[in-house]
Scaffold this motif. Structure first.
Motif, PDB file in Angstrom:
ATOM      1  N   ALA A 180       0.816  -1.222   0.000  1.00  0.00           N
ATOM      2  CA  ALA A 180       0.000   0.000   0.000  1.00  0.00           C
ATOM      3  C   ALA A 180       0.846   1.266   0.000  1.00  0.00           C
ATOM      4  O   ALA A 180       0.293   2.373   0.008  1.00  0.00           O
ATOM      5  CB  ALA A 180      -0.935   0.004   1.203  1.00  0.00           C
ATOM      6  N   GLY A 181       2.180   1.107   0.000  1.00  0.00           N
ATOM      7  CA  GLY A 181       3.058   2.278  -0.055  1.00  0.00           C
ATOM      8  C   GLY A 181       3.313   2.938   1.270  1.00  0.00           C
ATOM      9  O   GLY A 181       3.711   4.113   1.312  1.00  0.00           O
ATOM     10  N   ALA A 182       3.115   2.239   2.384  1.00  0.00           N
ATOM     11  CA  ALA A 182       3.335   2.828   3.710  1.00  0.00           C
ATOM     12  C   ALA A 182       4.824   3.076   3.927  1.00  0.00           C
ATOM     13  O   ALA A 182       5.681   2.318   3.467  1.00  0.00           O
ATOM     14  CB  ALA A 182       2.800   1.906   4.790  1.00  0.00           C
ATOM     15  N   ASN A 183       5.139   4.162   4.650  1.00  0.00           N
ATOM     16  CA  ASN A 183       6.522   4.401   5.069  1.00  0.00           C
ATOM     17  C   ASN A 183       6.683   4.267   6.580  1.00  0.00           C
ATOM     18  O   ASN A 183       7.742   4.537   7.119  1.00  0.00           O
ATOM     19  CB  ASN A 183       7.032   5.758   4.593  1.00  0.00           C
ATOM     20  N   ARG A 184       5.592   3.867   7.257  1.00  0.00           N
ATOM     21  CA  ARG A 184       5.675   3.517   8.676  1.00  0.00           C
ATOM     22  C   ARG A 184       4.628   2.443   8.976  1.00  0.00           C
ATOM     23  O   ARG A 184       3.466   2.561   8.600  1.00  0.00           O
ATOM     24  CB  ARG A 184       5.461   4.723   9.589  1.00  0.00           C
ATOM     25  N   ILE A 185       5.077   1.391   9.668  1.00  0.00           N
ATOM     26  CA  ILE A 185       4.206   0.280  10.037  1.00  0.00           C
ATOM     27  C   ILE A 185       4.406  -0.011  11.521  1.00  0.00           C
ATOM     28  O   ILE A 185       5.537  -0.258  11.952  1.00  0.00           O
ATOM     29  CB  ILE A 185       4.510  -0.973   9.191  1.00  0.00           C
ATOM     30  N   ASP A 186       3.314   0.019  12.280  1.00  0.00           N
ATOM     31  CA  ASP A 186       3.356  -0.230  13.721  1.00  0.00           C
ATOM     32  C   ASP A 186       2.602  -1.521  14.027  1.00  0.00           C
ATOM     33  O   ASP A 186       1.462  -1.710  13.574  1.00  0.00           O
ATOM     34  CB  ASP A 186       2.736   0.930  14.498  1.00  0.00           C
ATOM     35  N   VAL A 187       3.239  -2.383  14.813  1.00  0.00           N
ATOM     36  CA  VAL A 187       2.663  -3.684  15.148  1.00  0.00           C
ATOM     37  C   VAL A 187       2.539  -3.810  16.652  1.00  0.00           C
ATOM     38  O   VAL A 187       3.469  -3.465  17.389  1.00  0.00           O
ATOM     39  CB  VAL A 187       3.540  -4.834  14.590  1.00  0.00           C
ATOM     40  N   GLU A 188       1.383  -4.300  17.100  1.00  0.00           N
ATOM     41  CA  GLU A 188       1.150  -4.580  18.521  1.00  0.00           C
ATOM     42  C   GLU A 188       0.712  -6.026  18.652  1.00  0.00           C
ATOM     43  O   GLU A 188      -0.146  -6.495  17.904  1.00  0.00           O
ATOM     44  CB  GLU A 188       0.079  -3.653  19.100  1.00  0.00           C
ATOM     45  N   LEU A 189       1.296  -6.731  19.622  1.00  0.00           N
ATOM     46  CA  LEU A 189       0.972  -8.135  19.871  1.00  0.00           C
ATOM     47  C   LEU A 189       0.542  -8.319  21.315  1.00  0.00           C
ATOM     48  O   LEU A 189       1.057  -7.652  22.218  1.00  0.00           O
ATOM     49  CB  LEU A 189       2.187  -9.032  19.596  1.00  0.00           C
ATOM     50  N   SER A 190      -0.393  -9.227  21.510  1.00  0.00           N
ATOM     51  CA  SER A 190      -0.823  -9.601  22.851  1.00  0.00           C
ATOM     52  C   SER A 190      -0.986 -11.101  22.890  1.00  0.00           C
ATOM     53  O   SER A 190      -1.546 -11.698  21.955  1.00  0.00           O
ATOM     54  CB  SER A 190      -2.147  -8.916  23.210  1.00  0.00           C
ATOM     55  N   GLY A 191      -0.480 -11.708  23.970  1.00  0.00           N
ATOM     56  CA  GLY A 191      -0.558 -13.159  24.074  1.00  0.00           C
ATOM     57  C   GLY A 191       0.205 -13.864  22.982  1.00  0.00           C
ATOM     58  O   GLY A 191      -0.230 -14.913  22.490  1.00  0.00           O
ATOM     59  N   GLY A 192       1.349 -13.318  22.591  1.00  0.00           N
ATOM     60  CA  GLY A 192       2.170 -13.934  21.558  1.00  0.00           C
ATOM     61  C   GLY A 192       1.553 -13.870  20.176  1.00  0.00           C
ATOM     62  O   GLY A 192       1.965 -14.610  19.282  1.00  0.00           O
ATOM     63  N   GLY A 193       0.546 -12.981  19.981  1.00  0.00           N
ATOM     64  CA  GLY A 193      -0.138 -12.890  18.701  1.00  0.00           C
ATOM     65  C   GLY A 193      -1.370 -13.770  18.631  1.00  0.00           C
ATOM     66  O   GLY A 193      -2.132 -13.690  17.653  1.00  0.00           O
ATOM     67  N   ILE A 194      -1.575 -14.596  19.636  1.00  0.00           N
ATOM     68  CA  ILE A 194      -2.760 -15.457  19.650  1.00  0.00           C
ATOM     69  C   ILE A 194      -3.993 -14.653  20.053  1.00  0.00           C
ATOM     70  O   ILE A 194      -5.055 -14.770  19.441  1.00  0.00           O
ATOM     71  CB  ILE A 194      -2.546 -16.644  20.612  1.00  0.00           C
ATOM     72  N   LYS A 195      -3.841 -13.819  21.061  1.00  0.00           N
ATOM     73  CA  LYS A 195      -4.972 -13.014  21.535  1.00  0.00           C
ATOM     74  C   LYS A 195      -5.220 -11.807  20.639  1.00  0.00           C
ATOM     75  O   LYS A 195      -6.372 -11.471  20.352  1.00  0.00           O
ATOM     76  CB  LYS A 195      -4.719 -12.555  22.970  1.00  0.00           C
ATOM     77  N   LEU A 196      -4.131 -11.142  20.206  1.00  0.00           N
ATOM     78  CA  LEU A 196      -4.324  -9.937  19.394  1.00  0.00           C
ATOM     79  C   LEU A 196      -3.109  -9.664  18.524  1.00  0.00           C
ATOM     80  O   LEU A 196      -1.961  -9.754  18.975  1.00  0.00           O
ATOM     81  CB  LEU A 196      -4.578  -8.718  20.296  1.00  0.00           C
TER      82      LEU A 196
END
Length: 645
Positions: A38-54
């Protein structure tokens, strides 16, 4: 038998999810790749429960039109390809159009997006494959995807997941690979509300240092090669940095992380004579080639690919790395870059910061600044805090001088006896640098101070194993057996490639009693032995005679040499395999001709070995990847003795 029936779309999506979404890390990869496309120049990632919960991924890319949100969650719906020609020339990270649909079928997914110029954002939710109506939402330009309770409706799949810590580790590794492939994009990761990393948009070398490690960056060699349509660039670690793990091996093809056997085999071949088989090299390699020259539509996860011309790719990778590794010699790069820090860590010594002067620089500055105010017999005043200022060092260059003509001749003669060349001429390494009478007389004048060679001048031998040498601003330690082994090995490779690996006939053949296997090996591979300059013959029974040995190894034990090579050939097997393992056989030969630990060398012999190392390819490491020499700088020695602290 039941009648054939079409499966419902929801079940089809869940089946596809078994291939595309094996674990949370795969779901994260699909969403982040969409953000990149999509041409993003910033990507923010949040994980909860090792990625299983969120899993929450937010970007500032172009966004999705509100009317297209339902289609984004439908199977095989995409904006990236429209025809077969588009598929064959695909340049986007994703193109199959099944990632979001598969994820939505096994999770509670929320998709929020806004395009530039839109009055507000739009949002759609999916639960167990059921889509909600599109509604208005507050959101900046870009897209956010929230994946909650992954596999909540497929408990059998969820049971196969590992612990939260393990799944988080896979997610973090996946995100780091994507960040490494796209240094022009800023990436951040939060785990349970705590920031793990936040990489700004930065040059590739800085991104490599941030992800792979500063130790790799310090011990790496840059590579950049290509032929117009293909380009290979990145960084490879020096052989002395190699570990027994593969966690620092990164292959990217058109910015896509892949596991490709062709590239990995080429890397292994390039390292084969500078690294032990049990060790694996570290590298970060980027291969760019036309999209039609590679098929990325091999597997849904797109980590397996096929090259149209795999031989061309193999040759490019092999020759590029082989050339870079051939330059690992003393006059071009250091063998081990962290010898001082390793020693300090063992001793519990803290190195001064980079912007601090070493004891030499600091005390020399003080010495010259105070020279006009102090007589020669006075000691500089003590500094604050009760510490006595040490006396300044003398310039190390004046402590060494080049070899005299007689010393050079003696070194040449003694060293030539140790490593006798194929003819009676002077080795090329010495012929190019043999000083003349006039040059020696001019070199010692005060107006023309001698230039210290990279490995300096030998000053002593330690315990019959190491050579101590003094360079302009450092102390060098050289493993004389490993160094001589590499020098011999490279000479033998050159002679063998030129077809003139000469042999030395023994005045009296050396006989020994051989095993049945050794006799059988001789019968099968006598011609191969002759090509390597080793002539053996049977005397009846199990007795073998060694009649000739390679001329470079004339001083070695002929019986031990013959036994080792026969053992190597017995393990190798077929003649085709022998051709592939010729370097290994020559490595075995060169080991026998090298200076053994415990042998006392004279200073001319030691200096001759140092000069030969400076002009031998790959001389920074032996045939097994161990360093042949290390350097301790004056600053590192200052810290070890607490000078100026």
């Amino acid at each position: 038998m039941s009648r054939i029936a079409a499966l419902p779309d929801h079940l089809v999506n869940q089946i596809a999810a078994g291939e595309v979404v094996e674990r949370p890390a795969n779901a994260l990869k699909e969403v982040v790749e969409n953000s990149i496309d999509a041409g993003a120049n910033r990507i923010d990632v949040e994980l909860s429960g090792g990625g299983i919960k969120l899993i929450r991924v937010s970007d500032n890319g172009g966004g999705i039109h509100a009317d297209d949100l339902p289609l984004a969650l439908h199977r095989h719906a995409t904006s990236k390809i429209k025809t077969l020609n588009d598929l064959e020339h695909v340049t986007s990270m994703g193109f199959r159009g099944e990632g979001l649909a598969s994820i939505a079928s096994v999770s509670r997914l929320t998709l929020t997006s806004r395009q530039a110029g839109a009055a507000h954002a739009a949002q759609i939710k999916a639960q167990d494959g059921e889509l909600s109506a599109v509604g208005a939402a507050a959101h900046p330009v870009g897209t956010t995807v929230e994946i909650a309770e992954l596999f909540f409706n497929t408990p059998a799949r969820r049971k196969f997941l590992k612990s939260e810590n393990t799944e988080y580790a896979h997610c973090a590794t996946m995100l780091e690979r994507l960040a490494l492939a796209h240094p022009q994009i800023a990436f951040s990761l939060k785990r349970d509300g705590k920031t793990v990393f936040d990489y700004p948009a930065q040059p590739l070398q800085e991104r490599i240092a941030a992800i792979v490690g500063n130790d790799f960056q310090t011990a790496s060699l840059p590579v950049d090669s290509g032929n117009g349509t293909l380009r290979l660039y990145g960084a490879v670690a020096k052989p002395t940095f190699a570990k027994g793990r593969t966690d620092k091996q990164f292959c990217f093809v058109n910015y896509r992380f892949v596991r490709d056997k062709i590239m990995l085999h080429a890397v292994k071949q390039a390292y084969r004579d500078v690294l032990h088989n049990a060790l694996t090299p570290a590298f970060v390699l980027f291969l760019e080639l036309p999209p039609e020259a590679v098929d990325v539509n091999v597997h849904p996860t797109k980590t397996e690919i096929r090259f149209r011309d795999s031989q061309q790719v193999h040759q490019l990778v092999f020759h590029t790395l082989n050339k870079a590794l051939a330059d690992t010699r003393a006059d071009l790069t250091e063998s081990v870059s962290n010898a001082g820090s390793v020693l300090h860590e063992m001793m519990g010594v803290i190195m001064p910061s980079e912007n601090e002067q070493s004891g030499f620089d600091r005390q020399t500055d003080q010495h010259f600044a105070s020279q006009t105010n102090h007589s020669a017999g006075n000691i500089p005043a003590a500094s604050g805090g009760g510490k006595t200022t040490p006396m300044p060092y003398q310039n190390a260059r004046s402590a060494q001088r080049p070899l005299s003509l007689n010393e050079s001749r003696a070194a040449l003669q003694t060293y030539a006896e140790l490593f006798k060349p194929s003819d009676n001429t002077i080795p090329a390494a010495f012929a190019q640098n043999r000083p003349s009478e006039n040059s020696l007389s001019n070199a010692d004048t005060p107006d023309n101070p001698p230039e210290t060679p990279p490995l300096g001048f030998a000053i002593a031998q330690l315990l019959g194993i190491y050579i101590l040498a003094q360079a302009e601003d450092s102390l060098l330690l050289i493993d004389m057996h490993a160094a001589a082994e590499r020098v011999n090995y490279e000479k033998m490779k050159t002679q063998h490639a030129q077809g003139n690996l000469s042999s030395q006939r023994l005045l009296l053949p050396a006989t020994f009693t051989a095993s049945h296997q050794e006799c059988a090996t001789l019968a099968d591979h006598s011609e191969t032995l002759t090509r390597f300059g080793l002539e053996l013959s049977g005397l009846g029974g199990n007795t073998l005679a060694v009649r000739s040995v390679p001329q470079l190894l004339a001083k070695s034990d002929p019986v031990a040499l013959a036994k080792d090579v026969l053992h190597e050939l017995a393990q190798t097997g077929s003649s085709q395999t022998i051709a592939e393992r010729e370097n290994q056989i020559m490595a075995t030969l060169s080991c026998h001709g090298s200076v053994r630990a415990g042998r006392r060398l004279t200073l001319p012999e030691m200096n001759a070995l140092l000069r030969d190392m400076e002009r031998t390819p790959r001389s920074n490491q032996c045939n097994h990847g161990r360093p042949t020499w290390v350097k301790l700088t004056l600053k590192e020695l200052d810290a070890l003795f607490l000078r100026g602290q």
